[in-house]
Design a protein around this motif. Sequence first.
Motif, short mmCIF file in Angstrom:
data_model
loop_
_atom_site.label_atom_id
_atom_site.label_comp_id
_atom_site.label_asym_id
_atom_site.label_seq_id
_atom_site.Cartn_x
_atom_site.Cartn_y
_atom_site.Cartn_z
N VAL A 1 34.57 34.78 37.72
CA VAL A 1 34.22 36.11 37.21
C VAL A 1 32.82 36.11 36.61
O VAL A 1 32.02 37.02 36.86
N GLU A 2 32.50 35.08 35.83
CA GLU A 2 31.19 35.02 35.18
C GLU A 2 30.05 34.95 36.21
O GLU A 2 28.99 35.54 36.01
N ARG B 1 36.41 41.33 40.01
CA ARG B 1 37.54 41.63 39.15
C ARG B 1 38.75 40.79 39.58
O ARG B 1 38.71 40.15 40.62
N LEU B 2 39.78 40.80 38.75
CA LEU B 2 40.95 39.96 39.01
C LEU B 2 42.20 40.81 39.24
O LEU B 2 42.43 41.79 38.54
N LEU B 3 42.96 40.40 40.24
CA LEU B 3 44.32 40.89 40.46
C LEU B 3 45.24 39.74 40.07
O LEU B 3 45.28 38.72 40.77
N ILE B 4 45.94 39.88 38.96
CA ILE B 4 46.78 38.80 38.47
C ILE B 4 48.21 39.02 38.93
O ILE B 4 48.82 40.06 38.62
N ASP B 5 48.74 38.07 39.67
CA ASP B 5 50.12 38.10 40.13
C ASP B 5 50.95 37.25 39.16
O ASP B 5 50.83 36.02 39.15
N VAL B 6 51.79 37.92 38.36
CA VAL B 6 52.57 37.17 37.36
C VAL B 6 53.66 36.35 38.02
O VAL B 6 54.08 35.32 37.49
N ALA B 7 54.12 36.78 39.20
CA ALA B 7 55.10 35.97 39.93
C ALA B 7 54.48 34.67 40.39
O ALA B 7 55.14 33.62 40.41
N ASN B 8 53.20 34.70 40.75
CA ASN B 8 52.52 33.48 41.16
C ASN B 8 52.29 32.55 39.98
O ASN B 8 52.33 31.32 40.13
N PRO C 1 39.98 35.66 31.80
CA PRO C 1 39.12 36.75 31.32
C PRO C 1 39.80 38.09 31.59
O PRO C 1 39.49 38.79 32.57
N LEU C 2 40.72 38.48 30.73
CA LEU C 2 41.54 39.66 30.99
C LEU C 2 40.76 40.96 30.93
O LEU C 2 41.26 42.01 31.36
N ASP C 3 39.53 40.93 30.42
CA ASP C 3 38.71 42.13 30.48
C ASP C 3 38.28 42.44 31.92
O ASP C 3 37.81 43.55 32.21
N ALA C 4 38.45 41.47 32.82
CA ALA C 4 38.14 41.68 34.23
C ALA C 4 39.36 42.12 35.04
O ALA C 4 39.29 42.25 36.26
N LEU C 5 40.48 42.35 34.37
CA LEU C 5 41.73 42.66 35.07
C LEU C 5 41.66 44.01 35.77
O LEU C 5 41.37 45.04 35.14
N ALA C 6 41.94 44.01 37.07
CA ALA C 6 41.99 45.25 37.84
C ALA C 6 43.40 45.81 37.88
O ALA C 6 43.62 47.00 37.66
N VAL D 1 31.43 27.38 46.92
CA VAL D 1 31.66 28.02 48.21
C VAL D 1 32.31 29.38 48.01
O VAL D 1 31.89 30.39 48.61
N LEU D 2 33.32 29.43 47.18
CA LEU D 2 34.03 30.68 46.92
C LEU D 2 33.08 31.73 46.36
O LEU D 2 33.09 32.89 46.81
N CYS D 3 32.26 31.36 45.39
CA CYS D 3 31.35 32.33 44.78
C CYS D 3 30.38 32.91 45.80
O CYS D 3 30.12 34.12 45.80
N GLU D 4 29.84 32.08 46.67
CA GLU D 4 28.91 32.59 47.68
C GLU D 4 29.62 33.52 48.65
O GLU D 4 29.09 34.58 49.02
N ASN D 5 30.84 33.17 49.05
CA ASN D 5 31.59 34.04 49.95
C ASN D 5 31.94 35.37 49.28
O ASN D 5 31.93 36.42 49.93
N VAL D 6 32.25 35.32 48.00
CA VAL D 6 32.55 36.55 47.27
C VAL D 6 31.32 37.45 47.21
O VAL D 6 31.42 38.67 47.41
N ARG D 7 30.15 36.87 46.96
CA ARG D 7 28.94 37.69 46.91
C ARG D 7 28.67 38.36 48.25
O ARG D 7 28.26 39.52 48.31
N ILE D 8 28.89 37.64 49.33
CA ILE D 8 28.71 38.22 50.66
C ILE D 8 29.67 39.39 50.87
O ILE D 8 29.29 40.46 51.37
N ALA D 9 30.91 39.20 50.46
CA ALA D 9 31.90 40.27 50.60
C ALA D 9 31.54 41.47 49.73
O ALA D 9 31.64 42.62 50.18
N GLN D 10 31.13 41.22 48.52
CA GLN D 10 30.77 42.33 47.62
C GLN D 10 29.63 43.15 48.21
O GLN D 10 29.64 44.39 48.12
N ASP D 11 28.65 42.49 48.81
CA ASP D 11 27.52 43.21 49.40
C ASP D 11 27.93 44.08 50.58
O ASP D 11 27.29 45.09 50.88
N ALA D 12 29.03 43.69 51.26
CA ALA D 12 29.45 44.40 52.47
C ALA D 12 30.46 45.51 52.19
O ALA D 12 30.72 46.34 53.08
N LEU D 13 31.02 45.54 50.99
CA LEU D 13 32.09 46.49 50.70
C LEU D 13 31.57 47.68 49.91
O LEU D 13 30.68 47.53 49.05
#
Length: 277
Positions: free
Chosen positions: A166-167, A172-179, A199-204, A124-136
């Motif tokens: 990511v795959e 890309r990823l926003l990593i919150d170290v506090a979280n 996958p830290l190569d995806a780190l934004a 579900v998450l992946c499909e929603n992300v693809r929809i968002a990516q297409d709109a942004l």
Amino acid sequence: MGRLGTGIGWRPDIAEGIEELPGIDWVEVVAENVCADHLPESLARLRRRGTTVVPHGVSLGLGGAERPAPGRLAALAHVAEALDAPLVTEHIAFVRAGGPLTGTRRIEAGHLLPVPRTRDALDVLCENVRIAQDALPVPLALENIAALFAWPGEEMTEGRFLTELVERTGVRLLIDVANLHTNHVNRGEDPAAALDALPLDALAYVHVAGGVERDGVWHDSHAHPVSPQVLGVLEELCARTTPPGVLLERDDAFGPMAGLAAELDAIRAVTDGVRHG
């Protein structure tokens, strides 16, 4: 996307103080709190002097069962264009449930709720992300969130869940170290092991924020100074990669700007120390 540097979350309560802080390369603004056609004058001044501004969404609910609302996506896209942002960010979370499809009234949580780490939830998450990516109009990065508990029947670690996300989507990823620290205290998850699996190569970029422990539970308050433990997780991350950007989040109990400046210096000491040590 180029290097962002060191930044701070832009909030109206400290807007003028942020303009005076030394060494601020960029700011992040809650997307839903600004009107793209009438930007706050402080943000406009920052933009005019070349400070990068990144919109950070909180209401898409990409981890929810419903597809992201076109109106919310259009509003986020409009803010990104108005700010000339290099990317936009959101959360791996759901924020609402119910509605016509369920025969119940819609409920807005008012909080970022953790997504179960299951195959079905990932689909579900992946499909929603693809929809968002297409709109942004710019790339999307998603943030790991803090949790008080683990859902029953989870099938993946956070590292595996985020890696497959990511795959499958290229997000890309926003990593919150506090979280990551929050999940260590509340869920017994080792931050170092989580970082090893990411996958830290995806780190934004990276979030750093304060919290407080009460009765064995870590509260991700964004209203307390950044703890040594959270700075320790940042150091672990920086030992593995050079983050393109690191941002201090503070949402309440701001105190004097000198205190925030000191926290930014502590963050720089970690990132520079690991990089040059």
